[in-house]
Write a protein that holds these residues in place. Sequence first.
Motif, short mmCIF file in Angstrom:
data_model
loop_
_atom_site.label_atom_id
_atom_site.label_comp_id
_atom_site.label_asym_id
_atom_site.label_seq_id
_atom_site.Cartn_x
_atom_site.Cartn_y
_atom_site.Cartn_z
N TYR A 51 0.80 -1.23 0.00
CA TYR A 51 0.00 0.00 0.00
C TYR A 51 0.83 1.28 0.00
O TYR A 51 0.34 2.35 0.37
CB TYR A 51 -1.05 0.01 1.13
CG TYR A 51 -1.90 -1.25 1.13
CD1 TYR A 51 -2.23 -1.87 -0.07
CD2 TYR A 51 -2.35 -1.84 2.30
CE1 TYR A 51 -2.99 -3.04 -0.09
CE2 TYR A 51 -3.11 -2.99 2.30
CZ TYR A 51 -3.42 -3.59 1.09
OH TYR A 51 -4.16 -4.74 1.08
N LYS A 55 -0.67 5.26 -0.34
CA LYS A 55 -0.33 6.38 0.53
C LYS A 55 0.16 7.61 -0.22
O LYS A 55 0.04 8.73 0.28
CB LYS A 55 0.76 5.94 1.53
CG LYS A 55 0.24 4.93 2.56
CD LYS A 55 1.38 4.31 3.35
CE LYS A 55 0.84 3.27 4.32
NZ LYS A 55 1.92 2.51 4.98
N LEU A 77 -11.13 -1.19 4.13
CA LEU A 77 -10.07 -0.39 4.77
C LEU A 77 -9.72 0.71 3.80
O LEU A 77 -9.35 0.44 2.65
CB LEU A 77 -8.84 -1.27 5.05
CG LEU A 77 -7.62 -0.52 5.59
CD1 LEU A 77 -7.87 -0.03 7.02
CD2 LEU A 77 -6.39 -1.44 5.58
N LEU A 79 -7.82 4.55 3.09
CA LEU A 79 -6.88 5.57 3.56
C LEU A 79 -7.54 6.95 3.45
O LEU A 79 -7.98 7.35 2.38
CB LEU A 79 -5.61 5.56 2.71
CG LEU A 79 -4.55 6.52 3.24
CD1 LEU A 79 -3.60 5.81 4.17
CD2 LEU A 79 -3.78 7.17 2.10
N HIS A 82 -2.61 10.85 4.38
CA HIS A 82 -1.22 10.49 4.69
C HIS A 82 -0.39 11.74 4.49
O HIS A 82 -0.16 12.17 3.37
CB HIS A 82 -0.71 9.35 3.80
CG HIS A 82 0.60 8.81 4.26
ND1 HIS A 82 1.81 9.31 3.80
CD2 HIS A 82 0.92 7.85 5.15
CE1 HIS A 82 2.80 8.65 4.39
NE2 HIS A 82 2.28 7.76 5.21
N TRP A 89 -6.51 5.96 8.77
CA TRP A 89 -7.20 4.87 8.07
C TRP A 89 -8.64 4.80 8.56
O TRP A 89 -8.92 5.03 9.73
CB TRP A 89 -6.54 3.52 8.35
CG TRP A 89 -5.16 3.32 7.81
CD1 TRP A 89 -3.98 3.54 8.46
CD2 TRP A 89 -4.81 2.81 6.51
NE1 TRP A 89 -2.92 3.20 7.65
CE2 TRP A 89 -3.40 2.74 6.44
CE3 TRP A 89 -5.55 2.39 5.40
CZ2 TRP A 89 -2.71 2.28 5.32
CZ3 TRP A 89 -4.87 1.93 4.28
CH2 TRP A 89 -3.46 1.88 4.24
N ARG A 100 -12.08 5.30 12.76
CA ARG A 100 -10.86 5.87 12.19
C ARG A 100 -9.69 5.67 13.15
O ARG A 100 -9.86 5.80 14.36
CB ARG A 100 -11.04 7.36 11.90
CG ARG A 100 -11.91 7.59 10.68
CD ARG A 100 -11.93 9.03 10.25
NE ARG A 100 -12.67 9.12 8.99
CZ ARG A 100 -12.68 10.19 8.21
NH1 ARG A 100 -12.01 11.27 8.54
NH2 ARG A 100 -13.37 10.19 7.08
N LEU B 319 -1.62 -1.62 11.34
CA LEU B 319 -1.65 -0.63 10.26
C LEU B 319 -0.25 -0.12 9.98
O LEU B 319 0.10 0.19 8.84
CB LEU B 319 -2.58 0.53 10.63
CG LEU B 319 -4.08 0.22 10.56
CD1 LEU B 319 -4.89 1.34 11.18
CD2 LEU B 319 -4.51 -0.04 9.11
N PRO B 323 -0.78 -3.50 6.81
CA PRO B 323 -2.17 -3.02 6.81
C PRO B 323 -3.16 -4.01 6.20
O PRO B 323 -4.34 -3.98 6.56
CB PRO B 323 -2.11 -1.71 6.00
CG PRO B 323 -0.73 -1.63 5.45
CD PRO B 323 0.15 -2.57 6.18
#
Lengths: 126, 575
Positions: A51, A55, A77, A79, A82, A89, A100, B319, B323
């Motif tokens: 991931y 981000k 899930l 995002l 960032h 998240w 969150r 996370l 994650p």
Amino acid sequence: MPAVIDWKACDGCGASPEPPCVRVCPGDVVVKDFARGRSRLREPGECWDCYACVKVCPRNAIQVALPYALARRNGYLHLVEHSDRGVVWEIRWPDGTVQRVRRPAHVETFEEPERVAPDVYSGDGI
Amino acid sequence: MKTHVDVLDTDLLVVGGGAAGCAAAVEAREVAPHLDVTLVDKAHVSRSGCLAMGLNAINAYLPEGVAVDDYVASVRRDAHGVMREDLVRSLAEQINGATHRVESWGLPIPRDGRGRPLPKGPRSIQIFGESLKPILARRVRGCGARVVHRHALVDLRVRDGAVRGAYFLGVRTGELLEVRARAVILATGGAAGLYRTPNRGDARNRMWYCPFNTGAGYAAALRAGAELTTLEMRFVPTRILHTAAPTGTLAQTFGGREENLLGERFHDRYARAWNTDRLTTPQRLRALLEECKAGRGPVVLRLGQTGAGGRDDVLGAYLDMTPAQVALWAAEGLDAGGATVTISTSGPYILGGHTGSGLWVDGGRRATVPGLYAAGDVTGGAPKKYVSGAWVEGFIAARSAAADIAAGALPLPGPRVDAQTEERARALGQPAARGGALDPTDATERLQRVMDEWAGGHSTFYELHGRRLAKARAELEALEGDLAELCGRDPHQRLLAAEVRDRVLTARAVVAHLEAREETRWPGYQTRLDHPEPRDEWRCFVNSRYTPDGRIHTFRRPLRPSPAGPATGGAPCPP
Ligand SMILES: Cc1cc2nc3c(=O)[nH]c(=O)nc-3n(C[C@H](O)[C@H](O)[C@H](O)COP(=O)(O)OP(=O)(O)OC[C@H]3O[C@@H](n4cnc5c(N)ncnc54)[C@H](O)[C@@H]3O)c2cc1C
Ligand code: SF4
Ligand code: SF4
């Protein structure tokens, strides 16, 4: 399992020859499709689910997606943010509640030339 | 197709910009500011290698009141006696300093009211490490080293019996980069993807170790004539089912205890049977596998009562490190306390950071070929070094290389683009020119299948037998022969082709090591069905070298090498 790029949200980062998602992928899995002005995974099976691309995308166009075989249609899930203020998240639980979680984060923009400058030496081709 | 060659000259070349490589580049610039330092990574250092997802702990840290000797003893016990005392001691002495140095670069470390870092387990601490890799990258950028991204090591550059640089494949260009250097620090991490994982299809790279660490350092070191050690101590971790996410956080920070399908805690039963008061990591793995074979699996971790903030702490910790596991929990649910998490096993992986597989080095992390140094997961002999140990080794290797360059021991490298370079460029270009018949992805699948079925993979409970290993050896040699047909239509496919070449050679070396050790030293990691007990004459290292005729030659080394450092040779393994 891999990250999924939403082609409605991705704009290929305009004229960028190497968008952030392409730049950070540790396995050279993301590639920009210049003809369509979007990025995509070359082959989902090569993705590690790290991931990193999720981000760095400035348009939040990359989503976490678990395969149906593992999570049915659940496993949300997302995002939210960032930045140097942190990574946030959003999790949706099976009962529908949304939560969150915020953790400290640092953003690095590393603008180095991607290619070795040919000023050092260029062979004539072999 | 013609292959173009770029050339770059530098004093010190660091290959791989992960935990160890970043530390090495920074230290080299600090101790020897006049040195020209170049760091080359196949990816982008802001998110490359094992640290791409982040970490939630420093797994090797000496808490207040624990002596270096106790630390070394605990590593020795868990390694069933086979480790390099000198290397492990140097790590124990320097891991805290390295951790706090990285803290000063911006890594957040939570502390209690008295300013002490919060423990994770008995010899580890918690961190807020989601951005550990960007933090290291920022420090590297500030140190004045040249950073070259998107160039994958394909071979070391050997001239007159010494390593004098390296060759890289341009991941974007598909072309060859020759870097001439006085010294090379190898920091490319370990090897994942030698064995098939239980995940299939789109999830096949969802594994614990970084699938982009492909054993390039091991393979290049072998081809350069360097000596490797302990490849037979494969790392098979217990990991969360489906995601292969680490279990240590649940077991150590959140009180998770293993239970079988019947709800029994089975560790004590095995401890009694094996006559020990506490199981080692390999023994715990073996116990889990035995429960599964007996039909009492799968095994779960039952979490302790973690209190009000418990679930959020668990989520935050994952996370920051894996994650994907939180996405799975979002689907399955996770209770605040007393929850169970189903676990399984992952791997085998080959690495020197958890187990002891890698280059054979002296105390200065010098490999057995002049001009070559190694740090982190690619370096052997010192299990349980984890991320802080990788930093320590990066610092040490950089100091040794800088000192050797200053002493004039490492002269200027040979001429640019000589016949050997041209040969490398041709080799890179050839498969594409021939159109090639073998797809690198197919070759990788074949490798993983052979290793799984004949060299003790997941589907055989990781168990080994001399006859199976002989079959694995023959199949790998045949596969290696086919690799001449690999195709490389575009730069990415050339990268995959280079990766599978490295994986196959690493796998051959692993199989040679597994064949050599005719005992069971580490149950679970290395269970030999045909030699089920440990034997005293095997309280030694198994090392290997690649011979000019393409064989892997294995031999033994005593546990305590002579202080003069590693010489070549060593006692042969019995036939
Ligand atoms: C999921 C996971 C979680 C972990 N959690 C923890 C933890 O919480 N605490 C802890 O202490 N340790 C943890 N570890 C272990 C820790 O990450 C490693 O010990 C450490 O990163 C090893 O450092 P390294 O530099 O050897 O390898 P890496 O950090 O992986 O760096 C290797 C580098 O080499 C590059 N590279 C690879 N091949 C080539 C090539 N052919 N050419 C050029 N460059 C190449 C890679 O891109 C990468 O940048 C974890 C590991 C994993 C996989
Ligand atoms: S960073 Fe985001 S918007 Fe830019 S190309 Fe990648 S996916 Fe598209
Ligand atoms: S999740 Fe990681 S491995 Fe997968 S495409 Fe994104 S950056 Fe690459």
